[in-house]
Write an enzyme that holds these catalytic residues in place. Structure first.
Site, PDB file in Angstrom:
ATOM      1  N   ASN A 108       4.165   0.630   2.136  1.00  0.00           N
ATOM      2  CA  ASN A 108       4.132  -0.471   3.104  1.00  0.00           C
ATOM      3  C   ASN A 108       4.182  -1.790   2.350  1.00  0.00           C
ATOM      4  O   ASN A 108       3.286  -2.082   1.553  1.00  0.00           O
ATOM      5  CB  ASN A 108       2.842  -0.410   3.928  1.00  0.00           C
ATOM      6  CG  ASN A 108       2.639   0.927   4.604  1.00  0.00           C
ATOM      7  OD1 ASN A 108       3.133   1.157   5.695  1.00  0.00           O
ATOM      8  ND2 ASN A 108       1.914   1.823   3.951  1.00  0.00           N
ATOM      9  N   ARG A 118      -7.853   7.602   4.964  1.00  0.00           N
ATOM     10  CA  ARG A 118      -7.864   7.712   6.420  1.00  0.00           C
ATOM     11  C   ARG A 118      -7.795   9.190   6.794  1.00  0.00           C
ATOM     12  O   ARG A 118      -7.057   9.959   6.178  1.00  0.00           O
ATOM     13  CB  ARG A 118      -6.674   6.977   7.027  1.00  0.00           C
ATOM     14  CG  ARG A 118      -6.741   5.470   6.899  1.00  0.00           C
ATOM     15  CD  ARG A 118      -5.425   4.817   7.240  1.00  0.00           C
ATOM     16  NE  ARG A 118      -4.390   5.211   6.287  1.00  0.00           N
ATOM     17  CZ  ARG A 118      -3.109   4.919   6.425  1.00  0.00           C
ATOM     18  NH1 ARG A 118      -2.687   4.284   7.494  1.00  0.00           N
ATOM     19  NH2 ARG A 118      -2.246   5.284   5.513  1.00  0.00           N
ATOM     20  N   SER A 129      -2.627  -2.887   5.871  1.00  0.00           N
ATOM     21  CA  SER A 129      -3.945  -3.215   6.406  1.00  0.00           C
ATOM     22  C   SER A 129      -5.065  -2.356   5.823  1.00  0.00           C
ATOM     23  O   SER A 129      -4.843  -1.421   5.064  1.00  0.00           O
ATOM     24  CB  SER A 129      -3.934  -3.071   7.929  1.00  0.00           C
ATOM     25  OG  SER A 129      -3.604  -1.755   8.292  1.00  0.00           O
ATOM     26  N   GLU A 143       4.882   7.089   2.378  1.00  0.00           N
ATOM     27  CA  GLU A 143       5.668   5.863   2.489  1.00  0.00           C
ATOM     28  C   GLU A 143       5.005   4.779   1.658  1.00  0.00           C
ATOM     29  O   GLU A 143       3.867   4.937   1.189  1.00  0.00           O
ATOM     30  CB  GLU A 143       5.763   5.397   3.942  1.00  0.00           C
ATOM     31  CG  GLU A 143       4.409   5.038   4.547  1.00  0.00           C
ATOM     32  CD  GLU A 143       4.489   4.665   6.013  1.00  0.00           C
ATOM     33  OE1 GLU A 143       5.600   4.621   6.556  1.00  0.00           O
ATOM     34  OE2 GLU A 143       3.427   4.426   6.620  1.00  0.00           O
ATOM     35  N   GLU A 152       7.428   0.514  11.206  1.00  0.00           N
ATOM     36  CA  GLU A 152       6.080   0.531  10.657  1.00  0.00           C
ATOM     37  C   GLU A 152       5.096   0.497  11.818  1.00  0.00           C
ATOM     38  O   GLU A 152       5.457   0.311  12.965  1.00  0.00           O
ATOM     39  CB  GLU A 152       5.861  -0.687   9.742  1.00  0.00           C
ATOM     40  CG  GLU A 152       6.850  -0.805   8.594  1.00  0.00           C
ATOM     41  CD  GLU A 152       6.771   0.340   7.618  1.00  0.00           C
ATOM     42  OE1 GLU A 152       5.709   1.000   7.542  1.00  0.00           O
ATOM     43  OE2 GLU A 152       7.764   0.599   6.924  1.00  0.00           O
ATOM     44  N   GLY A 153       3.821   0.669  11.474  1.00  0.00           N
ATOM     45  CA  GLY A 153       2.785   0.518  12.484  1.00  0.00           C
ATOM     46  C   GLY A 153       2.206   1.823  12.990  1.00  0.00           C
ATOM     47  O   GLY A 153       1.260   1.822  13.779  1.00  0.00           O
ATOM     48  N   LYS A 174      12.215  10.247  10.433  1.00  0.00           N
ATOM     49  CA  LYS A 174      11.589   8.930  10.336  1.00  0.00           C
ATOM     50  C   LYS A 174      12.566   7.817  10.699  1.00  0.00           C
ATOM     51  O   LYS A 174      13.613   7.686  10.059  1.00  0.00           O
ATOM     52  CB  LYS A 174      11.073   8.690   8.911  1.00  0.00           C
ATOM     53  CG  LYS A 174       9.900   9.567   8.517  1.00  0.00           C
ATOM     54  CD  LYS A 174       9.349   9.113   7.173  1.00  0.00           C
ATOM     55  CE  LYS A 174       7.975   9.675   6.926  1.00  0.00           C
ATOM     56  NZ  LYS A 174       7.344   9.073   5.735  1.00  0.00           N
ATOM     57  N   LYS A 207      12.392   2.746   5.274  1.00  0.00           N
ATOM     58  CA  LYS A 207      12.472   4.194   5.011  1.00  0.00           C
ATOM     59  C   LYS A 207      13.793   4.560   4.348  1.00  0.00           C
ATOM     60  O   LYS A 207      13.849   5.481   3.527  1.00  0.00           O
ATOM     61  CB  LYS A 207      12.310   4.966   6.327  1.00  0.00           C
ATOM     62  CG  LYS A 207      11.034   4.648   7.097  1.00  0.00           C
ATOM     63  CD  LYS A 207       9.800   4.994   6.301  1.00  0.00           C
ATOM     64  CE  LYS A 207       8.536   4.771   7.122  1.00  0.00           C
ATOM     65  NZ  LYS A 207       8.290   3.357   7.457  1.00  0.00           N
ATOM     66  N   ARG A 226       0.854  -1.191   0.000  1.00  0.00           N
ATOM     67  CA  ARG A 226       0.000   0.000   0.000  1.00  0.00           C
ATOM     68  C   ARG A 226       0.885   1.234   0.000  1.00  0.00           C
ATOM     69  O   ARG A 226       1.736   1.398   0.876  1.00  0.00           O
ATOM     70  CB  ARG A 226      -0.909   0.024   1.232  1.00  0.00           C
ATOM     71  CG  ARG A 226      -2.055   1.035   1.135  1.00  0.00           C
ATOM     72  CD  ARG A 226      -2.811   1.187   2.441  1.00  0.00           C
ATOM     73  NE  ARG A 226      -1.990   1.846   3.438  1.00  0.00           N
ATOM     74  CZ  ARG A 226      -1.827   1.416   4.689  1.00  0.00           C
ATOM     75  NH1 ARG A 226      -2.423   0.309   5.097  1.00  0.00           N
ATOM     76  NH2 ARG A 226      -1.068   2.074   5.545  1.00  0.00           N
TER      77      ARG A 226
END
Length: 476
Positions: A147, A452, A152, A145, A370-371, A366, A307, A126
């Site tokens: 992923n 989002r 998700s 970024e 992740e997360g 950065k 990253k 994604r």
């Protein structure tokens, strides 16, 4: 129109005000909230996923730009994963100071030494973007970024379009409801998993979802599982601990967990250091990587999403390494890059540090994580860089221009949250799905999108981190 304000922002404020007035007259706001609260109060274990009451206007041109470039990003990630020399060069400084990335890289090296056991590669990624607003009011698409592991909300975002269509219809906005696009990432992601399972060639073998010990986002995964079961593809859900205790390889390197052959390992866990609670957990990751099961992602694709790799790709001439004689593709990808700067030791890294200390509010620091909720902003950037002065510890980070989106207005609906209008920032995600068999790319698709939205008072954090909520683009 306010000077420097994009048309779609002005439209957003007018639309939200109009919808709120209609909703007030029809008791829509309170009715929606009451029904949601009744549903969530009925169980201490299950609650609704947070979402915006109304869809957020997004310029059609940049939305289509994000969709169009996704298959090129799929190809880029795959070609990086096949280029061990590039990964070595790109991550050399990072693995010296970042233990987590170093552990992943050692597994990558061991797999290269032994030889990759499986020629089938499955990628579900994604790419996330925000709309950067220039001083003249123009907006451009800039990548936050990409992923490559446990990307998700493909499942839940497959349902939010119907939610917003219904809200707009109840509010009497039929024309706007028709502009909510069909969106089914779960189907596209499952189609790629199914293709990899089919190529593996054993109808008895299962797709294994590798999940966390405590799973807050289970229904997002269940949508993909449901699509697989409809195709008569068996799925199992296991944790690292299950693989540690019952996992094994037969002489042909077939992976068995709890006596069941595994055709595909779909990682929805393993992207953060805290996921690896013991040496046995790391051993389990290595066991899966050594097997002939198709890994999503395999270890080299996992590293391609770091990253540091993102920053190195922004250097002049690097994209051309992966797309020789394809200047149009290079231009499409490069147009989405924000400014990215190295913190490696040396004059270039020193220049980056000076630039960040002089204007910290213009940048994001950065780490290789992740997360959500890991990035560093403002005065905290100065504290971190000053603490690492003269030390290679700074190479665990990259510096990126802070994308400056214009705020929109919406209602954020979450359990026990107040019902009030908020100034919000949105992030657009585009799902990519690809399958390579040997040298042949047998599937390469844009699988759908995700929007989002969070309150502008929050600098960082996604839905899973409890900050952002699910949304839909209303193309303008």
């Amino acid at each position: 129109m306010a000077q420097g304000m994009p048309d779609y922002i002005t439209m957003d404020r007018a639309l939200i005000a109009d919808l709120a007035e209609v909703a007030k007259d029809e008791a829509l706001l309170q009715g929606v909230l009451m029904r949601i609260q009744e549903a969530s109060n009925s169980s201490e274990l299950v609650t609704y996923a947070p979402f915006t009451l109304f869809p957020t206007p997004v310029p059609k041109a940049v939305f289509l730009q994000a969709l169009a470039v996704q298959t090129h990003y799929n190809t880029l990630v795959d070609r990086i994963s096949q280029d061990p020399d590039f990964l070595q060069e790109a991550l050399a400084s990072t693995i010296e100071v970042d233990d987590f990335t170093a552990r992943l890289f050692r597994i990558h090296q061991q797999i290269l030494k032994e030889g990759r056991a499986q020629s089938i590669v499955l990628g579900l990624n994604r790419s996330d973007y925000m709309l950067d607003q220039a001083k003249d009011g123009s907006v451009s698409l800039k990548q936050v970024e990409i992923n490559t592991i446990a990307a998700s909300f493909g499942g839940l975002s497959s349902r939010t379009a119907d939610v917003h269509r219904h809200v707009l219809k109840v509010a009497g906005k039929l024309e706007e409801s028709r502009r909510i696009l069909d969106n089914d990432p779960a189907s596209g992601l499952a189609r790629a998993v199914a293709k990899a399972w089919e190529l593996y060639g054993s109808h008895r073998a299962a797709v294994m979802f590798l999940v966390e010990e405590s799973q807050r986002n289970i229904f997002d995964q269940r949508y993909i599982e449901s699509h697989l079961w409809k195709r008569n593809i068996p799925t199992i859900r296991k944790r690292f601990d299950d693989v540690s205790k019952t996992g094994s390889l037969d002489p042909d390197k077939k992976l068995f967990v709890d006596g069941r052959e595994v055709a595909v390992v779909y990682f929805r866990n393993g992207y953060m250091p805290q996921n690896y609670i013991s040496e046995q957990t790391w051993d389990a990751r290595l066991l899966m990587e050594r097997s002939v099961a198709v890994k999503c992602p395999d270890i080299s694709t996992h590293l391609a999403g770091t990253k540091k790799v993102q920053q190195v790709l922004a250097r002049p001439g690097v994209l051309e390494r992966f797309f020789p004689d394809q200047p149009g593709v290079v231009e499409q990808i490069r147009a989405t890059f924000a400014g990215l700067y190295t913190l490696d030791m040396g004059s270039e890294g020193d220049k980056t540090v000076a630039m960040a200390l002089a204007a910290p509010d213009q940048f994001v620091l950065k780490p290789q994580r992740e997360g959500g909720g890991n990035n560093i902003y403002g005065a905290e950037i100065c504290r971190v860089l000053q603490a690492a002065e003269g030390s290679s510890e700074r190479t665990a980070y990259i510096l990126m221009d802070k994308i400056q989106p214009a705020a929109v207005q919406n209602y954020l609906l979450r359990r026990d949250g107040p019902l009030e209008i908020s100034n919000c920032l949105s992030e657009l995600g585009v799902f990519g799905a690809y399958v390579r068999h040997g040298k042949d790319m047998v599937m390469n698709e844009c699988a759908g999108h995700l929007l989002r939205t969070k309150s502008s008072e929050h600098s960082d954090g996604g839905v899973a981190a409890g900050v952002a909520v699910l949304d839909n683009p209303l193309l303008v």
